[in-house]
Motif scaffolding. Structure first.
Motif, mmCIF file in Angstrom:
data_model
loop_
_atom_site.group_PDB
_atom_site.id
_atom_site.type_symbol
_atom_site.label_atom_id
_atom_site.label_comp_id
_atom_site.label_asym_id
_atom_site.label_seq_id
_atom_site.Cartn_x
_atom_site.Cartn_y
_atom_site.Cartn_z
ATOM 1 N N TYR A 125 0.985 -0.961 -0.062
ATOM 2 C CA TYR A 125 0.065 0.175 -0.095
ATOM 3 C C TYR A 125 1.213 1.458 -0.043
ATOM 4 O O TYR A 125 1.775 1.457 0.574
ATOM 5 N N ILE A 126 0.670 1.736 -0.270
ATOM 6 C CA ILE A 126 1.628 3.677 -1.200
ATOM 7 C C ILE A 126 0.104 4.930 -0.297
ATOM 8 O O ILE A 126 -0.294 4.844 -0.537
ATOM 9 N N SER A 127 0.945 5.934 0.432
ATOM 10 C CA SER A 127 0.362 6.617 0.637
ATOM 11 C C SER A 127 -0.177 7.123 -0.321
ATOM 12 O O SER A 127 0.068 7.399 -1.394
ATOM 13 N N PRO A 128 -1.665 7.568 -0.422
ATOM 14 C CA PRO A 128 -2.264 8.723 -1.163
ATOM 15 C C PRO A 128 -1.004 9.509 -1.596
ATOM 16 O O PRO A 128 -1.297 9.921 -2.994
ATOM 17 N N LYS A 129 -0.495 10.521 -0.504
ATOM 18 C CA LYS A 129 0.440 11.767 -0.532
ATOM 19 C C LYS A 129 1.747 11.247 -1.462
ATOM 20 O O LYS A 129 2.180 11.993 -2.119
ATOM 21 N N ALA A 130 2.059 9.716 -1.331
ATOM 22 C CA ALA A 130 3.274 8.929 -2.150
ATOM 23 C C ALA A 130 2.762 8.346 -3.077
ATOM 24 O O ALA A 130 3.927 7.829 -4.472
ATOM 25 N N GLN A 131 1.220 8.560 -3.679
ATOM 26 C CA GLN A 131 1.071 6.980 -5.557
ATOM 27 C C GLN A 131 1.645 9.161 -6.267
ATOM 28 O O GLN A 131 1.302 10.206 -6.287
ATOM 29 N N SER A 132 1.497 8.508 -7.252
ATOM 30 C CA SER A 132 2.612 8.705 -8.732
ATOM 31 C C SER A 132 4.274 9.020 -8.154
ATOM 32 O O SER A 132 4.354 9.794 -9.126
ATOM 33 N N SER A 133 4.670 8.535 -7.378
ATOM 34 C CA SER A 133 5.997 8.873 -7.196
ATOM 35 C C SER A 133 6.530 8.459 -7.878
ATOM 36 O O SER A 133 8.307 8.474 -7.920
ATOM 37 N N GLY A 134 6.503 6.999 -7.961
ATOM 38 C CA GLY A 134 7.034 5.856 -8.364
ATOM 39 C C GLY A 134 7.958 5.214 -7.208
ATOM 40 O O GLY A 134 7.897 3.356 -7.780
ATOM 41 N N TYR A 135 7.291 5.580 -6.695
ATOM 42 C CA TYR A 135 7.694 3.825 -5.089
ATOM 43 C C TYR A 135 6.929 2.661 -5.467
ATOM 44 O O TYR A 135 8.247 1.609 -4.754
ATOM 45 N N GLY A 136 5.645 2.671 -5.450
ATOM 46 C CA GLY A 136 5.093 1.607 -5.777
ATOM 47 C C GLY A 136 5.468 0.857 -7.084
ATOM 48 O O GLY A 136 6.691 -0.565 -7.081
ATOM 49 N N ARG A 137 6.102 1.523 -8.216
ATOM 50 C CA ARG A 137 6.550 0.802 -8.975
ATOM 51 C C ARG A 137 8.193 0.231 -8.356
ATOM 52 O O ARG A 137 8.627 -1.098 -8.983
ATOM 53 N N GLN A 138 8.756 0.965 -7.607
ATOM 54 C CA GLN A 138 10.534 0.882 -7.226
ATOM 55 C C GLN A 138 10.479 -0.435 -6.234
ATOM 56 O O GLN A 138 11.070 -2.246 -6.330
ATOM 57 N N ILE A 139 8.780 -0.714 -5.660
ATOM 58 C CA ILE A 139 9.102 -1.648 -4.471
ATOM 59 C C ILE A 139 8.525 -2.989 -5.501
ATOM 60 O O ILE A 139 9.302 -4.132 -5.143
ATOM 61 N N TYR A 140 7.779 -2.527 -6.213
ATOM 62 C CA TYR A 140 7.255 -3.996 -7.414
ATOM 63 C C TYR A 140 8.379 -4.491 -8.370
ATOM 64 O O TYR A 140 8.296 -5.980 -7.877
ATOM 65 N N LYS A 141 9.029 -4.043 -8.993
ATOM 66 C CA LYS A 141 10.132 -4.466 -9.545
ATOM 67 C C LYS A 141 11.270 -5.711 -7.986
ATOM 68 O O LYS A 141 12.068 -6.703 -9.114
ATOM 69 N N VAL A 142 11.507 -4.837 -7.084
ATOM 70 C CA VAL A 142 12.602 -5.660 -6.388
ATOM 71 C C VAL A 142 11.751 -7.036 -5.688
ATOM 72 O O VAL A 142 12.409 -7.831 -5.967
ATOM 73 N N LEU A 143 10.575 -6.893 -5.956
ATOM 74 C CA LEU A 143 8.793 -8.091 -5.056
ATOM 75 C C LEU A 143 9.417 -9.057 -6.325
ATOM 76 O O LEU A 143 9.988 -10.129 -6.230
ATOM 77 N N GLU A 144 9.525 -8.219 -7.491
ATOM 78 C CA GLU A 144 9.486 -9.489 -8.863
ATOM 79 C C GLU A 144 10.291 -9.985 -8.608
ATOM 80 O O GLU A 144 10.789 -11.266 -8.820
ATOM 81 N N ALA A 145 11.377 -9.584 -8.570
ATOM 82 C CA ALA A 145 12.939 -10.497 -9.106
ATOM 83 C C ALA A 145 13.611 -10.591 -8.356
ATOM 84 O O ALA A 145 14.076 -12.057 -7.923
ATOM 85 N N ARG A 146 12.881 -10.757 -7.145
ATOM 86 C CA ARG A 146 13.603 -11.479 -5.750
ATOM 87 C C ARG A 146 12.554 -12.562 -6.004
ATOM 88 O O ARG A 146 13.456 -13.876 -5.479
ATOM 89 N N ALA A 147 11.531 -12.441 -6.184
ATOM 90 C CA ALA A 147 11.132 -13.939 -6.604
ATOM 91 C C ALA A 147 10.829 -14.288 -7.174
ATOM 92 O O ALA A 147 11.273 -15.978 -7.265
ATOM 93 N N LYS A 148 11.763 -14.321 -8.633
ATOM 94 C CA LYS A 148 11.972 -15.140 -9.503
ATOM 95 C C LYS A 148 13.284 -15.660 -9.133
ATOM 96 O O LYS A 148 14.276 -17.252 -9.215
ATOM 97 N N GLU A 149 14.321 -14.995 -8.250
ATOM 98 C CA GLU A 149 15.837 -15.252 -7.235
ATOM 99 C C GLU A 149 15.183 -16.518 -6.578
ATOM 100 O O GLU A 149 16.017 -17.664 -6.692
#
Length: 72
Positions: A2-26
């Motif tokens: 969950y990304i706070s509404p104030k931080a949405q559209s900042s790219g944080y969600g995308r960054q978290i997701y990229k790490v999560l997916e990369a780790r899952a693949k590893e």
């Protein structure tokens, strides 16, 4: 995730997701699965933009849906 509404559209969600997916693949995962709620329209749009497909609607009072993505 969950990304706070104030931080949405900042790219944080995308960054978290990229790490999560990369780790899952590893770790050797071949699919990721999650649930969310239809009324969280920004969240639903986020996951669908990242390739998740709705595969189950629980038809409950919370409008819970399940989405999955095959990792390639």
């Amino acid at each position: 995730v969950y990304i706070s509404p104030k931080a949405q559209s900042s790219g944080y969600g995308r960054q978290i997701y990229k790490v999560l997916e990369a780790r899952a693949k590893e770790f050797g995962y071949t699919h990721l699965c999650l649930n969310t709620h239809k009324f969280l329209t920004k969240g639903c749009a986020f996951w669908k933009r990242h390739g998740y497909i709705e595969f189950y609607d629980m038809l409950d009072e919370w409008h819970t849906i399940w989405l999955s993505k095959e990792l390639v």
